[in-house]
Enzyme design. Structure first.
Site, PDB file in Angstrom:
ATOM      1  N   ARG A  70       0.822  -1.210   0.000  1.00 57.76           N
ATOM      2  CA  ARG A  70       0.000   0.000   0.000  1.00 57.76           C
ATOM      3  C   ARG A  70       0.857   1.263   0.000  1.00 57.76           C
ATOM      4  NH1 ARG A  70      -3.810   2.492   4.423  1.00 57.76           N
ATOM      5  NH2 ARG A  70      -5.416   3.476   3.135  1.00 57.76           N
ATOM      6  N   HIS A  78       0.334   4.431  -2.438  1.00 61.17           N
ATOM      7  CA  HIS A  78       0.101   5.793  -1.939  1.00 61.17           C
ATOM      8  C   HIS A  78       1.246   6.733  -2.309  1.00 61.17           C
ATOM      9  CE1 HIS A  78      -3.419   5.308   1.094  1.00 61.17           C
ATOM     10  NE2 HIS A  78      -3.558   4.506   0.042  1.00 61.17           N
ATOM     11  N   VAL A 120       0.503  10.077  -5.601  1.00 56.06           N
ATOM     12  CA  VAL A 120       0.630  11.479  -5.202  1.00 56.06           C
ATOM     13  C   VAL A 120       1.900  12.053  -5.828  1.00 56.06           C
ATOM     14  CG1 VAL A 120       0.690  13.080  -3.265  1.00 56.06           C
ATOM     15  CG2 VAL A 120      -0.566  10.916  -3.061  1.00 56.06           C
ATOM     16  N   ASN A 141      -4.298   8.566   4.781  1.00 53.16           N
ATOM     17  CA  ASN A 141      -3.085   8.008   5.400  1.00 53.16           C
ATOM     18  C   ASN A 141      -3.103   8.029   6.925  1.00 53.16           C
ATOM     19  OD1 ASN A 141      -1.925   7.559   2.883  1.00 53.16           O
ATOM     20  ND2 ASN A 141      -0.858   9.526   2.832  1.00 53.16           N
ATOM     21  N   HIS A 201      -6.103  -5.609  -2.398  1.00 50.90           N
ATOM     22  CA  HIS A 201      -6.921  -5.900  -1.214  1.00 50.90           C
ATOM     23  C   HIS A 201      -7.090  -7.403  -0.957  1.00 50.90           C
ATOM     24  CE1 HIS A 201      -8.799  -1.592  -1.368  1.00 50.90           C
ATOM     25  NE2 HIS A 201      -7.522  -1.596  -1.057  1.00 50.90           N
TER      26      HIS A 201
HETATM   27  C1  HEM Z   1      -9.178   1.492  -5.976  1.00 55.13           C
HETATM   28  C2  HEM Z   1      -9.111   2.375  -5.039  1.00 55.13           C
HETATM   29  C3  HEM Z   1      -8.682   2.058  -3.641  1.00 55.13           C
HETATM   30  C4  HEM Z   1      -9.326   2.451  -2.515  1.00 55.13           C
HETATM   31  C5  HEM Z   1     -10.575   3.295  -2.433  1.00 55.13           C
HETATM   32  C6  HEM Z   1      -8.594   1.904  -1.400  1.00 55.13           C
HETATM   33  C7  HEM Z   1      -8.916   2.093  -0.076  1.00 55.13           C
HETATM   34  C8  HEM Z   1      -8.332   1.429   0.979  1.00 55.13           C
HETATM   35  C9  HEM Z   1      -8.752   1.541   2.336  1.00 55.13           C
HETATM   36  C10 HEM Z   1      -9.861   2.448   2.854  1.00 55.13           C
HETATM   37  C11 HEM Z   1      -7.976   0.704   3.076  1.00 55.13           C
HETATM   38  C12 HEM Z   1      -8.056   0.477   4.576  1.00 55.13           C
HETATM   39  C13 HEM Z   1      -7.278   1.551   5.300  1.00 55.13           C
HETATM   40  C14 HEM Z   1      -7.643   1.632   6.759  1.00 55.13           C
HETATM   41  O1  HEM Z   1      -8.776   1.302   7.093  1.00 55.13           O
HETATM   42  O2  HEM Z   1      -6.794   2.066   7.558  1.00 55.13           O
HETATM   43  C15 HEM Z   1      -7.067   0.070   2.179  1.00 55.13           C
HETATM   44  C16 HEM Z   1      -6.115  -0.855   2.559  1.00 55.13           C
HETATM   45  C17 HEM Z   1      -5.225  -1.428   1.705  1.00 55.13           C
HETATM   46  N1  HEM Z   1      -5.056  -1.100   0.367  1.00 55.13           N
HETATM   47 FE1  HEM Z   1      -6.295   0.002  -0.762  1.00 55.13          FE
HETATM   48  N2  HEM Z   1      -7.538   1.196  -1.865  1.00 55.13           N
HETATM   49  C18 HEM Z   1      -7.537   1.261  -3.231  1.00 55.13           C
HETATM   50  C19 HEM Z   1      -6.600   0.709  -4.084  1.00 55.13           C
HETATM   51  C20 HEM Z   1      -5.501   0.002  -3.674  1.00 55.13           C
HETATM   52  C21 HEM Z   1      -4.412  -0.376  -4.530  1.00 55.13           C
HETATM   53  C22 HEM Z   1      -4.281   0.036  -5.995  1.00 55.13           C
HETATM   54  C23 HEM Z   1      -3.537  -1.098  -3.772  1.00 55.13           C
HETATM   55  C24 HEM Z   1      -2.236  -1.732  -4.166  1.00 55.13           C
HETATM   56  C25 HEM Z   1      -1.978  -2.195  -5.351  1.00 55.13           C
HETATM   57  C26 HEM Z   1      -4.100  -1.169  -2.441  1.00 55.13           C
HETATM   58  C27 HEM Z   1      -3.542  -1.859  -1.406  1.00 55.13           C
HETATM   59  C28 HEM Z   1      -4.059  -1.883  -0.129  1.00 55.13           C
HETATM   60  C29 HEM Z   1      -3.562  -2.767   0.911  1.00 55.13           C
HETATM   61  C30 HEM Z   1      -2.493  -3.831   0.750  1.00 55.13           C
HETATM   62  C31 HEM Z   1      -4.279  -2.464   2.069  1.00 55.13           C
HETATM   63  C32 HEM Z   1      -4.089  -3.084   3.459  1.00 55.13           C
HETATM   64  C33 HEM Z   1      -2.965  -2.337   4.170  1.00 55.13           C
HETATM   65  C34 HEM Z   1      -2.622  -2.848   5.550  1.00 55.13           C
HETATM   66  O3  HEM Z   1      -3.217  -3.835   6.021  1.00 55.13           O
HETATM   67  O4  HEM Z   1      -1.750  -2.218   6.173  1.00 55.13           O
HETATM   68  N3  HEM Z   1      -5.269  -0.466  -2.415  1.00 55.13           N
HETATM   69  N4  HEM Z   1      -7.284   0.535   0.903  1.00 55.13           N
END
Ligand code: HEM
Ligand SMILES: *[C@@H]1O[C@H](CO)[C@@H](O)[C@H](O)[C@H]1NC(C)=O
Ligand SMILES: *[C@@H]1O[C@H](CO)[C@@H](O)[C@H](O)[C@H]1NC(C)=O
Ligand SMILES: *[C@@H]1O[C@H](CO)[C@@H](O)[C@H](O)[C@H]1NC(C)=O
Ligand SMILES: *[C@@H]1O[C@H](CO)[C@@H](O)[C@H](O)[C@H]1NC(C)=O
Length: 325
Positions: free
Chosen positions: A65, A69, A73, A97, A199
């Site tokens: 992630r 991120h 940006v 973030n 995800h």
């Molecule tokens: C398509 C639009 C996307 C949205 C709206 C989105 C949104 C989010 C949100 C809200 C979370 C949870 C954060 C939290 O609750 O603290 C999350 C976690 C995560 N996102 Fe996304 N995300 C998107 C795309 C992506 C992409 C493109 C990737 C990587 C290729 C990604 C990888 C991750 C990962 C691995 C997590 C878990 C992180 C952890 O457990 O520390 N996301 N994302």
């Protein structure tokens, strides 16, 4: 300066042969950048990532992630890693973030190890994020050497909280908002579907999926009920739930979940509504074709990793990923 690199590229092509033009479009970054200056760089990064994931599997998700991120940006320039300074407020406290991105300690450990074993400051923080993201995917069960990371990014000397707030997609976006966000970064529908499968690993906080599990109808009722046991209707914003049901495995279970309305975030389920859209078809295809997913995910990661890198003499190689030299 990015413009200058492109110019150089065009001259080389003109001198060589016209057939080389396609290779040139992405010729700014190369896989072999550290082959001379620090041949151990990539193995070192992988071994620190491996240890971190062994300590806590979620670290792999957090590193993946961070790269996303970073890239969304102002390009993949390590800006997400910068702490606030007197001159700018960094990205760490931007809404997407704040209390959310993690893995900075792992990046620090990687950077300290490469700095010492490479006998100098040669590996950029932006490249470390790109390599650590790929390694995390593989270590958590993605295909081995699914894709070769392109390298040679340099690090930004500034960061912007405001840009992080406006450029990162929030989880309440609907399908067309998600697609336009990705298109604004030069990515397409296929990239949106593939990269959202990030995800397949990691966790989300209650505050980001509460509305979905209490108020939405496009959700499996048993799944909603079980998530409600984790995430109360009021309070408990920081309580976490897995983004898919095999949260430490990089697999296609994320897509399979969407097919049965078990996407945790609103934005996840927006990719599959069962209305026969192109997005639906892609989700169904990747749910059932893990090999296609593996190959195409790698291609989309490379595309994301190519977003506006600093090259040439732009930016710097940061000594400490948290602050400019
Ligand atoms: C398509 C639009 C996307 C949205 C709206 C989105 C949104 C989010 C949100 C809200 C979370 C949870 C954060 C939290 O609750 O603290 C999350 C976690 C995560 N996102 Fe996304 N995300 C998107 C795309 C992506 C992409 C493109 C990737 C990587 C290729 C990604 C990888 C991750 C990962 C691995 C997590 C878990 C992180 C952890 O457990 O520390 N996301 N994302
Ligand atoms: C802020 O910018 C000025 C001018 O570029 C520079 O001299 C100073 O060192 C910077 N301060 C920090 C904390 O980075
Ligand atoms: C959530 O955790 C952060 C620290 O990560 C803390 O500052 C914040 O107060 C917590 N919020 C709630 C509602 O507990
Ligand atoms: C998506 O959200 C935008 C902005 O709120 C809105 O204009 C648009 O109508 C929505 N699209 C759909 C299909 O709901
Ligand atoms: C669900 O919707 C109702 C009615 O719009 C609203 O009052 C409530 O705050 C919402 N609950 C959540 C958890 O979003």
């Amino acid at each position: 300066m990015a413009r200058q690199s492109v110019l150089v590229c065009v001259i080389i092509v003109a001198a060589a042969a016209i057939v080389m033009i396609p290779a040139c479009a992405t010729a700014q970054l190369h896989p072999d950048v550290y082959k001379q200056s620090c041949p151990q760089a990539l193995p070192i990064i992988r071994s620190v990532v491996k240890k971190a994931i062994y300590r806590e599997p979620r670290n792999g998700a957090s590193l993946l992630r961070l790269h996303f991120h970073d890239c969304f940006v102002n390009g993949c320039d390590g800006s997400v890693l910068l702490d606030d300074t007197a001159n700018f407020t960094g990205e760490k406290t931007a809404l997407p973030n704040l209390n959310s991105i993690r893995g900075f300690d792992v990046v620090d450990e990687i950077k300290a190890t490469v700095n010492s074993l490479c006998h100098g400051n040669v590996v950029s923080c932006a490249d470390i994020l790109a390599v650590a993201a790929r390694d995390s995917v593989e270590i958590l069960g993605g295909p081995s050497y699914s894709y070769e990371v392109l390298l040679g990014r340099r690090d930004a000397t500034t960061a912007s909280r405001n840009d992080a707030n406006t450029n990162l997609p929030p989880p309440f976006f609907n399908f067309s908002q998600l697609l336009s966000n990705f298109q604004s970064h030069g990515l397409d529908l296929q990239d949106l579907v593939l990269l959202s499968a990030g995800h397949t690993i990691g966790l989300a906080r209650c505050t980001n999926f509460r509305t979905r599990i209490y108020n939405e109808t496009n959700i499996d009722p048993h799944f909603a009920a079980s998530m409600q046991r984790i995430c109360p209707a009021n309070g408990g914003d920081n309580k976490t739930a897995p983004l898919d049901s095999s949260t430490t495995r990089f697999d296609t279970v994320y897509f399979k979940g969407l097919l049965v309305k078990k996407g945790l975030l609103h934005s996840d389920q927006e990719l599959f509504k069962g209305d026969g859209s192109d997005s639906d078809n892609l989700v169904r295809h990747y749910a059932n074709n893990p090999n296609d997913f593996a190959v195409n995910f790698g291609a989309s990661m490379i595309k994301m990793g190519n977003m506006k890198p600093l090259t040439g003499s732009d930016g710097e190689i940061r000594l400490n990923c948290r602050k400019i030299n």
